[in-house]
Design a protein around this motif. Sequence first.
Motif, PDB file in Angstrom:
ATOM      1  N   TRP A 138       0.750  -1.320  -0.081  1.00 36.84           N
ATOM      2  CA  TRP A 138      -0.085  -0.126  -0.021  1.00 36.84           C
ATOM      3  C   TRP A 138       0.789   1.228  -0.014  1.00 36.84           C
ATOM      4  CZ3 TRP A 138      -0.750   3.687   3.934  1.00 36.84           C
ATOM      5  CH2 TRP A 138      -1.825   4.571   3.667  1.00 36.84           C
ATOM      6  N   LEU A 139       1.835   1.256   0.826  1.00 35.47           N
ATOM      7  CA  LEU A 139       2.880   2.449   0.693  1.00 35.47           C
ATOM      8  C   LEU A 139       3.434   2.529  -0.665  1.00 35.47           C
ATOM      9  CD1 LEU A 139       4.372   2.055   4.474  1.00 35.47           C
ATOM     10  CD2 LEU A 139       2.733   3.631   3.589  1.00 35.47           C
ATOM     11  N   GLU A 140       3.978   1.542  -1.213  1.00 34.16           N
ATOM     12  CA  GLU A 140       4.726   1.547  -2.558  1.00 34.16           C
ATOM     13  C   GLU A 140       3.693   1.995  -3.484  1.00 34.16           C
ATOM     14  OE1 GLU A 140       6.629  -1.408  -5.828  1.00 34.16           O
ATOM     15  OE2 GLU A 140       5.591  -2.406  -4.031  1.00 34.16           O
ATOM     16  N   ASP A 141       2.252   1.679  -3.341  1.00 29.22           N
ATOM     17  CA  ASP A 141       1.625   2.105  -4.568  1.00 29.22           C
ATOM     18  C   ASP A 141       1.157   3.806  -4.297  1.00 29.22           C
ATOM     19  OD1 ASP A 141       1.187  -0.285  -5.331  1.00 29.22           O
ATOM     20  OD2 ASP A 141      -0.856  -0.617  -4.376  1.00 29.22           O
ATOM     21  N   GLY A 142       1.227   4.222  -2.730  1.00 33.00           N
ATOM     22  CA  GLY A 142       0.877   5.592  -2.587  1.00 33.00           C
ATOM     23  C   GLY A 142       2.181   6.325  -3.102  1.00 33.00           C
ATOM     24  N   ALA A 143       3.391   6.009  -3.063  1.00 29.15           N
ATOM     25  CA  ALA A 143       4.447   6.699  -3.384  1.00 29.15           C
ATOM     26  C   ALA A 143       4.481   6.787  -4.894  1.00 29.15           C
ATOM     27  CB  ALA A 143       5.953   5.958  -2.680  1.00 29.15           C
ATOM     28  N   GLU A 144       4.308   5.711  -5.641  1.00 24.89           N
ATOM     29  CA  GLU A 144       4.044   5.685  -6.934  1.00 24.89           C
ATOM     30  C   GLU A 144       3.151   6.561  -7.463  1.00 24.89           C
ATOM     31  OE1 GLU A 144       3.876   1.490  -8.244  1.00 24.89           O
ATOM     32  OE2 GLU A 144       5.725   0.998  -7.769  1.00 24.89           O
ATOM     33  N   ALA A 145       1.956   6.699  -6.963  1.00 23.87           N
ATOM     34  CA  ALA A 145       1.011   7.526  -7.278  1.00 23.87           C
ATOM     35  C   ALA A 145       1.541   9.236  -6.962  1.00 23.87           C
ATOM     36  CB  ALA A 145      -0.326   7.359  -6.528  1.00 23.87           C
TER      37      ALA A 145
END
Length: 53
Positions: A36-43
Amino acid sequence: MDAKKIMIFAGVALVLFYVITQPANAANAVQSLLGWLEDGAEAIITFMRNLFA
C-alpha cells in the motif's frame, strides 16, 4: 506511569503477541502495508511528474 507509556507498552505487547501466535498472518499484513505504501509513493511520483511535465 503515564497513559502514553501504558498505551505504547500495550501496543507493542499486542504486536508481539500477534507476531508470535500468527507469524504467517503477521507477515502478510506487513507485506500488504508495504504494498500500500509503495502504491501511494508511486502515485505521488506520477502526480509530480505530470505536474511538472
